[in-house]
Design an enzyme around this catalytic site. Structure first.
Site, PDB file in Angstrom:
ATOM      1  CE  LYS A  49      -2.584  -0.852   3.685  1.00 30.31           C
ATOM      2  NZ  LYS A  49      -2.560  -2.282   3.934  1.00 30.31           N
ATOM      3  CB  CYS A 138     -10.277   2.383  15.236  1.00 29.18           C
ATOM      4  SG  CYS A 138      -8.625   2.259  14.744  1.00 29.18           S
ATOM      5  CG  MET A 139      -6.972   3.015  17.824  1.00 27.50           C
ATOM      6  SD  MET A 139      -6.433   1.354  17.531  1.00 27.50           S
ATOM      7  CE  MET A 139      -5.567   0.999  19.039  1.00 27.50           C
ATOM      8  CG  MET A 309      -9.126  -3.452  14.092  1.00 25.31           C
ATOM      9  SD  MET A 309      -9.316  -2.069  15.212  1.00 25.31           S
ATOM     10  CE  MET A 309      -8.167  -0.957  14.469  1.00 25.31           C
ATOM     11  N   GLY A 346      -4.689   1.069  14.438  1.00 24.45           N
ATOM     12  CA  GLY A 346      -5.211   0.960  13.089  1.00 24.45           C
ATOM     13  C   GLY A 346      -4.756   2.098  12.199  1.00 24.45           C
ATOM     14  CD  GLN A 347      -8.365   5.806  11.639  1.00 20.58           C
ATOM     15  OE1 GLN A 347      -8.546   6.556  10.701  1.00 20.58           O
ATOM     16  NE2 GLN A 347      -9.097   5.848  12.732  1.00 20.58           N
TER      17      GLN A 347
END
Ligand code: MGD
Ligand code: SF4
Length: 738
Positions: A49, A138-139, A309, A346-347
């Site tokens: 990615k 997410c977190m 997750m 995640g981000q």
């Protein structure tokens, strides 16, 4: 093949929370290449990615101008008109109904300076806590897990621990696809040293296939496995009593829902029923594997846990997090090189930009919380706003925010750098609310139409990644600076500029011009960064020493960094003076070495929680006999707006599908490529089947990336009572051939 460039500029990947350093190659004012930064933690590696990032920048559906809805059509308007329209709608709603009539939904992909500004505008200037962000999806459970176990958020270890651990306990994380570069470093250790990898996951992912010990189980039953591991550790006396006597207390929830202290003996008694036999019966995972996992966890020289997750997106996500921390505290596998509980993020900026900055409806910057009067007073003084301005009640969390918007209690909502029209669970419920003509939805997006911008009243074109500058804070407390490398496409602007302009104009429209000038005087993102450094200064986050100049020069720095001459890269391990945490003595002067100084009420000790094992909100049953689980593929990022612009990634992962185990497929007469219908209590979808030995029997997996196949129509919006994070990983469905 060598790429010709005019210059290489140091930056960071804009996708996952791993935060790989990279160089951006620019030629003739265009980004033409990226290459990994070999001086950063990722040692020059990038995943697929990250390697294709340049191709997302000038995709044909990049939004170049502000657009306003005109019935069923879109009309281009000028920035002035767009801002005036937005300001008049928000000001009108505030004047008529008060500050709680407006809201903001932000993102763990925005830069920290952007989120700090939005937070200051809503909580500090307007006096509403109607501001939350996608890290809630997410977190949130990881954050509440750290806070409830250690008194403060964020991991205490760092990627450096990978080089010291000799047992990796990976649970609820498909690292090989979702955090490929971190997993690469783990696999490198496996090749070089005698390390063990334990993977606990209901799908036999690529991560699981590389494990020395793989525990598969019925989704939602892993709390039994974690308890059974503790049971084995206690029964076989593999615990470290010296450690927990000194550094932990045991607690359970009392009858009035308040925590009460208990003894180690009471904990042992609590664990009695959680035998490996019971865990096998509940989870389907053979007890021998659970016993082996417990032994390796406890007796390895240093055990490092990773989770993501699969643990967080659960109605018992916080408890599951607590149980992982319990294992580390019970065995003393913590606060030394290689021994650490490490939540993967995640981000790219969920940690720095949302959790640290406090852009969640219950938080204030740098460890402060809305519910604490002293913390509100500190922020009021710091921001120079009247006492009592910050509303004392935590605001609505993601799901609650969109419920209020759907019900019309919130009249105007601004969505920035996230795509909730695709990513929220039980989607149709919230999409209807977003599409309602009675409310006003503004979406700041880089592409149009997205599944959210198609529902908006006003769409604002956002500068992407290297078209703007700012700071990210990543999984291991690593802050990194991303420079502006090229001009934004068309009339796109950075969200920073738009939030700042909006804040000033809105306050002016509300007749508070003086405050507009006083609270939002900034000229550059660095001005805001400096305010953030000052705001962190007397907290456990202290990153005062990370000047912009240092961040530009260094390849990431890990807080705490209390002084400008504090050596790079900062603090690799927190809560231990011996391994370099500079704040131990400040917050706990009596500490000899280890102190969980965020927890003074418990003598700066951590908490081993007695949390009963409870299953998911919606287990499979006779009407809906399969468990649907959802997640990511290596090729795509979240809702696909960016990665689906890259032909190479699209060729590799062109369409949505449902994975089904060969045993289930055989029973149902399903072959790869057959069209099947999945139906849950909320919706139904038709997808091609992929018969593959990845999900265990009874489990189906669908990626959530594809905008034309909204799997979240089917997903439950039940959420964790403590973190309010939804259970994306477990919904009951049935499957039939079409
Ligand atoms: P993204 O695709 O990351 O998804 O869900 P979202 O945050 O909704 O959306 C980011 C958007 O920002 C994109 O549309 C992109 O084009 C835009 N964008 C990119 N850069 C910029 C910028 O600089 N400024 C602005 N204004 N826009 C920009 C993620 C969410 O999804 C999350 S965090 C999780 S963890 C959940 N995971 C999950 C799951 O596991 N399963 C299922 N079924 N659903 C899930 N939903 C959640
Ligand atoms: Fe980017 Fe994450 Fe891949 Fe690194 S691992 S290149 S941060 S997506």
């Amino acid at each position: 093949q060598a790429v010709e460039v005019d210059k290489w500029v140091k930056s960071v990947c804009r996708y996952c929370g791993a935060g790989c350093g990279l160089y951006i190659g620019v030629k003739g004012g265009k980004v033409v290449a990226v290459k990994g930064d070999d001086k950063n933690w990722n040692r020059g590696y990038l995943c697929v990615k990250g390697s294709y990032l340049p191709k997302i920048l000038d995709a044909p559906d990049r939004l170049k101008y502000p657009m306003v809805r005109d019935g069923n059509k879109w009309k281009r308007i000028s920035w002035d008109k767009a801002m005036n329209l937005m300001v008049s709608k928000f000001a009108e709603a505030i004047k008529k109904y008060g500050p709680h009539a407006v809201g903001f939904y932000g993102s763990g992909q925005s830069f920290s300076e952007e989120s700090y500004l939005a937070n200051k505008l809503y909580k500090g200037a307007l006096g509403t806590n109607n501001i939350d962000g996608n890290p809630r999806l997410c977190m949130a459970s990881a954050a509440v897990g750290y806070v409830t176990s250690f008194g403060k958020d964020e991991p205490m270890g760092s990627y450096d621990d990978i080089y010291h651990a000799d047992c990796f306990f990976i649970i609820g994380s498909n690292m090989s696809e979702a955090h490929p570069v971190i997993f690469r470093l783990v696999m490198e250790q496996k090749r070089k040293r005698n390390v063990k990898i334990v993977v606990v996951d209901p799908r036999k992912t690529l991560t699981a296939r590389n494990a020395d010990l793989y525990l598969d189980f019925v989704p939602g039953t892993d709390l039994f496995i974690l308890h059974a591991m503790a049971h084995v550790i206690v029964k076989e006396k593999l615990y470290n009593k010296d450690f927990f006597d000194k550094h932990a207390v045991f607690k359970k929830m009392g009858p009035d829902n308040k925590p009460v202290n208990v003894t180690f003996d009471e904990y042992v008694k609590f664990l009695e029923e959680y035998t490996p036999e019971l865990a096998e019966q509940k989870s389907g995972c053979p007890k021998e594997k659970i016993i082996q996992a417990a032994r390796w966890f406890a007796t390895s020289k240093a055990t490092m846990s990773f989770w993501c997750m699969g643990i967080n997106q659960r109605t018992r996500g916080v408890w599951a997090n607590n149980l992982i921390h319990n294992l580390h505290l019970l065995t003393g596998q913590i606060c030394r090189p290689g021994a650490t509980p490490f939540s993967l993020t995640g981000q790219p900026n969920a940690c720095g930009g949302i959790r640290d900055v406090g852009l969640l409806s219950h938080l204030l910057p740098y460890g402060r919380v809305i519910a604490n009067e002293k913390h509100r007073a500190e922020m009021e003084e710091f921001w120079g706003i009247p006492k009592g301005r910050i509303h004392s009640k935590p605001g609505p969390t993601a799901i609650e925010l969109f419920t209020k918007f759907a019900e019309g209690e919130i009249k105007c909502l601004w969505v920035v750098c996230t795509n909730p029209g695709q990513s929220l669970p039980n989607l149709q419920k919230y999409r209807k609310g977003m599409a309602s003509g009675d409310t006003f939805l503004v979406v700041s997006e880089a592409y149009h139409p997205s599944r959210t911008s198609e529902l908006a009243d006003l769409v604002l074109p956002a500068a992407l990644w290297c078209e703007k500058e700012g700071t990210y804070g990543q999984s291991e407390r690593r802050y990194q600076y991303l420079p502006q490398v090229i001009k934004p496409l068309g009339e796109a602007k950075s969200d920073f500029e738009v939030i700042l302009t909006f804040a000033r104009k809105l306050l002016t429209a509300l007749g508070r011009e003086d405050e507009a000038k006083k609270l939002f005087p900034y000229k550059t993102t660095e001005d805001v960064w400096n305010e953030m450094r000052a705001c962190s200064k007397n907290t456990v986050y202290n990153f005062w020493g990370m000047t912009r100049a240092r961040l530009i020069k260094e390849h990431g720095m890990l807080w705490p960094v209390p002084t400008e001459d504090y050596p790079a890269p900062g603090t690799l391990r927190r809560f231990t003076a011996k391994y370099g945490d500079p704040l131990v003595k400040k917050f706990d002067p009596k500490a000899e070495d280890i102190s969980f100084y965020g927890n003074p009420a418990d003598g700066n000790r951590a908490i081993i929680w007695l949390r009963p094992a409870v299953g998911p909100a919606e287990p499979a049953d006779k009407d809906y006999p399969f468990v649907l689980t959802t997640g990511r593929l290596i090729e795509h990022w979240h809702t696909g707006t960016m990665t689906m612009k890259v032909p190479e990634l699209m060729r590799a992962a062109p369409q949505a599908f449902v994975e089904i185990n060969p045993k289930d497929a055989q029973k149902l007469g399903i072959k790869t490529g057959d069209k099947v219908r999945l139906t849950s209590r909320r919706g139904s979808i038709v997808l091609p089947a992929k018969v593959v030995d990845i999900p265990r029997p009874g489990v189906l997996f669908v990626p959530f990336h594809y905008p034309e196949k909204l799997i979240n129509d089917l997903v439950t919006d039940a959420f964790d009572a403590l973190s309010k994070q939804p259970e994306f990983k477990i919904s009951a469905v049935r499957i039939e051939k079409v």
